[in-house]
Design a protein around this motif. Structure first.
Motif, PDB file in Angstrom:
ATOM      1  N   MET A   1      32.158  22.591  36.040  1.00  0.00           N
ATOM      2  CA  MET A   1      33.174  22.514  37.078  1.00  0.00           C
ATOM      3  C   MET A   1      34.563  22.647  36.455  1.00  0.00           C
ATOM      4  O   MET A   1      34.798  22.183  35.357  1.00  0.00           O
ATOM      5  CB  MET A   1      33.074  21.184  37.829  1.00  0.00           C
ATOM      6  N   LEU A   2      35.447  23.306  37.212  1.00  0.00           N
ATOM      7  CA  LEU A   2      36.814  23.530  36.762  1.00  0.00           C
ATOM      8  C   LEU A   2      37.740  22.992  37.839  1.00  0.00           C
ATOM      9  O   LEU A   2      37.693  23.439  38.989  1.00  0.00           O
ATOM     10  CB  LEU A   2      37.054  25.029  36.532  1.00  0.00           C
ATOM     11  N   GLU A   3      38.575  22.025  37.470  1.00  0.00           N
ATOM     12  CA  GLU A   3      39.454  21.385  38.447  1.00  0.00           C
ATOM     13  C   GLU A   3      40.779  22.125  38.524  1.00  0.00           C
ATOM     14  O   GLU A   3      41.464  22.310  37.525  1.00  0.00           O
ATOM     15  CB  GLU A   3      39.686  19.919  38.065  1.00  0.00           C
ATOM     16  N   ILE A   4      41.134  22.556  39.752  1.00  0.00           N
ATOM     17  CA  ILE A   4      42.399  23.259  39.994  1.00  0.00           C
ATOM     18  C   ILE A   4      43.453  22.257  40.432  1.00  0.00           C
ATOM     19  O   ILE A   4      44.513  22.143  39.828  1.00  0.00           O
ATOM     20  CB  ILE A   4      42.224  24.357  41.073  1.00  0.00           C
ATOM     21  N   THR A   5      43.170  21.535  41.496  1.00  0.00           N
ATOM     22  CA  THR A   5      44.028  20.440  41.975  1.00  0.00           C
ATOM     23  C   THR A   5      43.120  19.243  42.242  1.00  0.00           C
ATOM     24  O   THR A   5      41.920  19.294  41.977  1.00  0.00           O
ATOM     25  CB  THR A   5      44.775  20.832  43.274  1.00  0.00           C
ATOM     26  N   ASP A   6      43.700  18.187  42.810  1.00  0.00           N
ATOM     27  CA  ASP A   6      42.901  16.992  43.100  1.00  0.00           C
ATOM     28  C   ASP A   6      41.779  17.266  44.099  1.00  0.00           C
ATOM     29  O   ASP A   6      40.698  16.692  44.007  1.00  0.00           O
ATOM     30  CB  ASP A   6      43.802  15.877  43.652  1.00  0.00           C
ATOM     31  N   ASN A   7      42.033  18.165  45.072  1.00  0.00           N
ATOM     32  CA  ASN A   7      41.020  18.405  46.101  1.00  0.00           C
ATOM     33  C   ASN A   7      40.348  19.784  45.984  1.00  0.00           C
ATOM     34  O   ASN A   7      39.515  20.116  46.806  1.00  0.00           O
ATOM     35  CB  ASN A   7      41.631  18.244  47.498  1.00  0.00           C
ATOM     36  N   ILE A   8      40.699  20.570  44.978  1.00  0.00           N
ATOM     37  CA  ILE A   8      40.059  21.877  44.786  1.00  0.00           C
ATOM     38  C   ILE A   8      39.428  21.934  43.397  1.00  0.00           C
ATOM     39  O   ILE A   8      40.110  21.815  42.389  1.00  0.00           O
ATOM     40  CB  ILE A   8      41.072  23.032  44.943  1.00  0.00           C
ATOM     41  N   THR A   9      38.099  22.108  43.393  1.00  0.00           N
ATOM     42  CA  THR A   9      37.374  22.293  42.132  1.00  0.00           C
ATOM     43  C   THR A   9      36.463  23.502  42.282  1.00  0.00           C
ATOM     44  O   THR A   9      35.926  23.757  43.362  1.00  0.00           O
ATOM     45  CB  THR A   9      36.525  21.059  41.773  1.00  0.00           C
ATOM     46  N   LEU A  10      36.302  24.239  41.215  1.00  0.00           N
ATOM     47  CA  LEU A  10      35.426  25.404  41.210  1.00  0.00           C
ATOM     48  C   LEU A  10      34.075  24.997  40.629  1.00  0.00           C
ATOM     49  O   LEU A  10      34.009  24.337  39.596  1.00  0.00           O
ATOM     50  CB  LEU A  10      36.037  26.526  40.362  1.00  0.00           C
ATOM     51  N   GLN A  11      33.020  25.405  41.290  1.00  0.00           N
ATOM     52  CA  GLN A  11      31.663  25.069  40.844  1.00  0.00           C
ATOM     53  C   GLN A  11      31.236  26.008  39.713  1.00  0.00           C
ATOM     54  O   GLN A  11      31.809  27.080  39.523  1.00  0.00           O
ATOM     55  CB  GLN A  11      30.686  25.177  42.018  1.00  0.00           C
ATOM     56  N   ASP A  12      30.199  25.611  39.000  1.00  0.00           N
ATOM     57  CA  ASP A  12      29.709  26.404  37.867  1.00  0.00           C
ATOM     58  C   ASP A  12      29.163  27.768  38.287  1.00  0.00           C
ATOM     59  O   ASP A  12      29.299  28.741  37.553  1.00  0.00           O
ATOM     60  CB  ASP A  12      28.635  25.621  37.107  1.00  0.00           C
ATOM     61  N   TRP A  13      28.550  27.855  39.486  1.00  0.00           N
ATOM     62  CA  TRP A  13      27.971  29.122  39.926  1.00  0.00           C
ATOM     63  C   TRP A  13      29.038  30.167  40.222  1.00  0.00           C
ATOM     64  O   TRP A  13      28.749  31.370  40.263  1.00  0.00           O
ATOM     65  CB  TRP A  13      27.062  28.928  41.141  1.00  0.00           C
ATOM     66  N   GLU A  14      30.290  29.728  40.446  1.00  0.00           N
ATOM     67  CA  GLU A  14      31.378  30.663  40.753  1.00  0.00           C
ATOM     68  C   GLU A  14      31.951  31.308  39.493  1.00  0.00           C
ATOM     69  O   GLU A  14      32.633  32.326  39.580  1.00  0.00           O
ATOM     70  CB  GLU A  14      32.504  29.942  41.498  1.00  0.00           C
ATOM     71  N   LEU A  15      31.691  30.707  38.341  1.00  0.00           N
ATOM     72  CA  LEU A  15      32.232  31.203  37.076  1.00  0.00           C
ATOM     73  C   LEU A  15      31.111  31.699  36.182  1.00  0.00           C
ATOM     74  O   LEU A  15      30.062  31.061  36.073  1.00  0.00           O
ATOM     75  CB  LEU A  15      32.989  30.082  36.343  1.00  0.00           C
ATOM     76  N   SER A  16      31.342  32.836  35.543  1.00  0.00           N
ATOM     77  CA  SER A  16      30.398  33.308  34.528  1.00  0.00           C
ATOM     78  C   SER A  16      31.197  33.900  33.373  1.00  0.00           C
ATOM     79  O   SER A  16      32.204  34.569  33.578  1.00  0.00           O
ATOM     80  CB  SER A  16      29.428  34.336  35.111  1.00  0.00           C
ATOM     81  N   GLU A  17      30.745  33.607  32.169  1.00  0.00           N
ATOM     82  CA  GLU A  17      31.431  34.064  30.967  1.00  0.00           C
ATOM     83  C   GLU A  17      30.522  34.995  30.185  1.00  0.00           C
ATOM     84  O   GLU A  17      29.312  34.768  30.108  1.00  0.00           O
ATOM     85  CB  GLU A  17      31.807  32.884  30.073  1.00  0.00           C
ATOM     86  N   SER A  18      31.134  36.023  29.620  1.00  0.00           N
ATOM     87  CA  SER A  18      30.401  36.882  28.698  1.00  0.00           C
ATOM     88  C   SER A  18      31.263  37.048  27.454  1.00  0.00           C
ATOM     89  O   SER A  18      32.492  36.997  27.528  1.00  0.00           O
ATOM     90  CB  SER A  18      30.080  38.233  29.336  1.00  0.00           C
ATOM     91  N   PHE A  19      30.615  37.227  26.337  1.00  0.00           N
ATOM     92  CA  PHE A  19      31.319  37.304  25.059  1.00  0.00           C
ATOM     93  C   PHE A  19      31.064  38.656  24.418  1.00  0.00           C
ATOM     94  O   PHE A  19      29.984  39.213  24.520  1.00  0.00           O
ATOM     95  CB  PHE A  19      30.842  36.177  24.136  1.00  0.00           C
ATOM     96  N   MET A  20      32.106  39.176  23.758  1.00  0.00           N
ATOM     97  CA  MET A  20      31.991  40.460  23.070  1.00  0.00           C
ATOM     98  C   MET A  20      32.830  40.423  21.811  1.00  0.00           C
ATOM     99  O   MET A  20      33.633  39.519  21.633  1.00  0.00           O
ATOM    100  CB  MET A  20      32.422  41.596  23.982  1.00  0.00           C
ATOM    101  N   ARG A  21      32.652  41.406  20.970  1.00  0.00           N
ATOM    102  CA  ARG A  21      33.452  41.470  19.756  1.00  0.00           C
ATOM    103  C   ARG A  21      34.874  41.850  20.096  1.00  0.00           C
ATOM    104  O   ARG A  21      35.117  42.722  20.919  1.00  0.00           O
ATOM    105  CB  ARG A  21      32.845  42.484  18.780  1.00  0.00           C
TER     106      ARG A  21
END
Length: 139
Positions: A1-21
């Protein structure tokens, strides 16, 4: 979870990370370790954001907004993968916080009589200067 403000948080399913060189500094490490991070945020499907915020976010994101309604952010500034992850998440939080602020509506006002008079007077002076630049007729 990523907290934006006190009442807005982003869930894990909304974010995806990929890594590259990454390119840039790092010596031989650049060719071996995937330190660059690409963060994908499913903005259009996010239930925490209102439609007005989503439209402002789309305008702010510009080319980073995909056809599917996701925002793609990349970071390869540092040699550390963890630091790049923090930086890209901070950028996303800043972008969403900027979209949360609704712009003030501009109230149209009428120019004052004095300002209109001054503008027309300066136009007359400028016109007189330019008209004097014409060809001189011999008498």
């Amino acid at each position: 979870m990523l907290e934006i403000t006190d009442n807005i948080t982003l869930q894990d399913w909304e974010l995806s990370e990929s890594f590259m060189r990454a390119s840039g500094p790092g010596g031989q490490n650049v060719n071996k370790v995937a330190t660059a991070v690409e963060l994908r945020f499913e903005a259009a499907r996010c239930p925490a954001l209102t439609p007005a915020v989503k439209s402002r976010l789309k305008r702010l994101a510009g080319r980073r907004w995909t056809k599917e309604g996701a925002i793609l952010l990349q970071c390869d500034e540092t040699r550390s993968q963890q630091r790049n992850r923090e930086l890209v998440r901070d950028r996303l939080v800043a972008l969403i916080r900027q979209a949360l602020v609704a712009p003030k509506r501009r109230i149209a006002t009428k120019p004052t009589r004095g300002s209109v008079k001054r503008r027309l007077e300066s136009k007359k002076q400028r016109s007189a200067i330019k008209s004097n630049r014409g060809k001189i007729t011999p008498e």
